[in-house]
Design an enzyme around this catalytic site. Structure first.
Site, mmCIF file in Angstrom:
data_model
loop_
_atom_site.group_PDB
_atom_site.id
_atom_site.type_symbol
_atom_site.label_atom_id
_atom_site.label_comp_id
_atom_site.label_asym_id
_atom_site.label_seq_id
_atom_site.Cartn_x
_atom_site.Cartn_y
_atom_site.Cartn_z
ATOM 1 C CG ASP A 130 22.364 24.984 32.141
ATOM 2 O OD1 ASP A 130 21.681 24.808 31.112
ATOM 3 O OD2 ASP A 130 21.970 24.672 33.290
ATOM 4 N NE ARG A 134 19.112 21.417 32.688
ATOM 5 C CZ ARG A 134 19.234 21.728 33.965
ATOM 6 N NH1 ARG A 134 18.913 20.823 34.911
ATOM 7 N NH2 ARG A 134 19.675 22.929 34.345
ATOM 8 C CG ASN A 135 23.097 20.901 30.140
ATOM 9 O OD1 ASN A 135 22.450 20.584 29.151
ATOM 10 N ND2 ASN A 135 22.866 21.996 30.835
ATOM 11 C CG ASP A 148 24.700 21.342 25.581
ATOM 12 O OD1 ASP A 148 24.420 20.144 25.748
ATOM 13 O OD2 ASP A 148 24.451 21.973 24.537
HETATM 14 C C1 LIG Z 1 21.906 8.251 22.203
HETATM 15 O O1 LIG Z 1 21.030 9.272 22.654
HETATM 16 C C2 LIG Z 1 21.472 10.549 22.594
HETATM 17 C C3 LIG Z 1 22.747 10.909 22.172
HETATM 18 C C4 LIG Z 1 23.063 12.262 22.163
HETATM 19 C C5 LIG Z 1 22.130 13.252 22.556
HETATM 20 C C6 LIG Z 1 20.852 12.887 22.998
HETATM 21 C C7 LIG Z 1 20.535 11.526 23.002
HETATM 22 N N1 LIG Z 1 19.312 11.044 23.382
HETATM 23 S S1 LIG Z 1 18.549 11.511 24.710
HETATM 24 C C8 LIG Z 1 17.752 12.998 24.374
HETATM 25 O O2 LIG Z 1 19.532 11.719 25.731
HETATM 26 O O3 LIG Z 1 17.571 10.538 24.986
HETATM 27 C C9 LIG Z 1 22.737 14.527 22.426
HETATM 28 C C10 LIG Z 1 24.017 14.280 21.941
HETATM 29 C C11 LIG Z 1 25.195 14.925 21.576
HETATM 30 N N2 LIG Z 1 25.320 16.277 21.581
HETATM 31 C C12 LIG Z 1 26.533 16.831 21.052
HETATM 32 C C13 LIG Z 1 26.387 18.343 20.904
HETATM 33 C C14 LIG Z 1 26.701 19.195 21.953
HETATM 34 C C15 LIG Z 1 27.013 18.599 23.294
HETATM 35 C C16 LIG Z 1 26.689 20.586 21.784
HETATM 36 C C17 LIG Z 1 26.379 21.118 20.553
HETATM 37 C C18 LIG Z 1 26.042 20.279 19.490
HETATM 38 C C19 LIG Z 1 26.016 18.895 19.682
HETATM 39 C C20 LIG Z 1 25.586 17.987 18.549
HETATM 40 N N3 LIG Z 1 26.101 13.992 21.234
HETATM 41 N N4 LIG Z 1 25.518 12.744 21.345
HETATM 42 C C21 LIG Z 1 24.252 12.946 21.787
#
Ligand SMILES: COc1cc2c(cc1NS(C)(=O)=O)=CC1=C(NCc3c(C)cccc3C)N=NC=21
Length: 268
Positions: A130, A134-135, A148
């Site tokens: 995917d 967006r990912n 992801d």
């Molecule tokens: C600062 O803003 C953000 C920062 C993050 C974010 C979204 C936003 N905001 S937005 C919606 O883009 O406006 C999503 C993650 C993330 N995901 C890590 C993760 C992955 C990849 C897989 C499984 C579990 C986890 C926790 N790490 N940092 C951020």
């Protein structure tokens, strides 16, 4: 406890960052000082037992251009997944907000970051399934990392997983995935070409005014995305090769990285 298990009592939750198909992502602290991102898995959204098993594999995928998975809290529900915090959020929003401010060199370096992360997954025979802007996530130093990876295998909502589902990423999928669900690193290469297009289109939606069904027909008939205004001919030639109708006709991520690095050395 196992290395990949995190004790929830060592987590503090802070502000909500956003939400995705599994639930909400929050900024948090681990052992009071390490900033982390915490995904709280909504009940009934994920094949949780299968994911917990796979998490051991995903933890071992370590690369500077992959968002690092730190661990899982699985002794209670909801399930929590803890990973690297990326200060500048998802690449798609970053592109749309920064649009004009991004130089050619910057756009190319973002493509290179994603390509490096994907070359590592390819080398470890790990298919993303995917890949899309967006990912991908952006950290404080504006470095782009792939996130992801492999997660779609655990989504319960068949609107995402069935290729006729409303939420299936048709516009990022090659013919063999649309027709036979045949995933490979070469189907990831097709998606990477679309990510390059998203980057050089500053976050526009591919095939913007076309329905998913139209796109399946267009792609099958050989129609491809147009050259984004900010993409040079040589750059467009690279993304175009990712969209070869046959998987074996597409380059590997290693070959793509070599071509991107050549363009980065002599831009014009
Ligand atoms: C600062 O803003 C953000 C920062 C993050 C974010 C979204 C936003 N905001 S937005 C919606 O883009 O406006 C999503 C993650 C993330 N995901 C890590 C993760 C992955 C990849 C897989 C499984 C579990 C986890 C926790 N790490 N940092 C951020």
């Amino acid at each position: 406890s196992e290395k990949w298990e995190i004790n929830p009592s060592e987590l503090t939750f802070m502000k909500e960052l956003g939400s995705g198909q599994f639930g909400v992502v929050r900024l948090g602290k681990w052992r009071a000082q390490h900033k982390v991102a915490i995904k709280t898995i909504r009940e009934g959204s994920m094949y949780e037992e299968d994911f917990i098993e796979e998490a051991k594999v995903m933890m071992r995928l370590c690369h500077p251009k992959l968002v690092q998975l730190y661990g899982v809290c699985f002794q209670q529900r909801p399930l929590l997944i803890v990973a690297e915090f990326m200060e500048n959020g998802c690449l798609l929003n970053f592109l749309r907000q920064r649009a004009r401010g991004l130089t050619e060199a910057w756009l190319l370096s973002m493509c290179q970051d994603v390509c490096e992360g994907m070359e590592y997954l390819e080398a470890h025979s790990f298919i993303h399934r995917d890949l899309a802007a967006r990912n991908c996530l952006v950290n404080e130093q504006s470095m782009v990392k792939v996130s992801d990876f492999g997660m779609t295998r655990y989504v319960l909502d068949n609107q995402y997983t069935s290729s006729s589902g409303a939420k299936f990423p048709v516009k990022w999928s090659p013919p063999e995935v649309l027709h036979y669900s045949k995933y490979s690193s070469k189907s990831d290469v097709w998606s990477f070409g679309v990510v390059m297009w998203e980057i050089y289109s500053e976050g526009r939606t591919p095939f913007e005014n076309r329905s998913n069904l139209d796109v399946v027909n267009d792609i099958t008939r050989g129609i491809r995305l147009y050259r984004p205004h900010r993409a040079s001919q040589p750059l467009y030639a690279i993304m175009y090769r990712c969209w070869h109708e046959r998987p074996q006709g597409r380059p590997t991520f290693s070959e793509l990285l070599e071509e991107i690095r050549k363009l980065a050395e002599n831009p014009d």
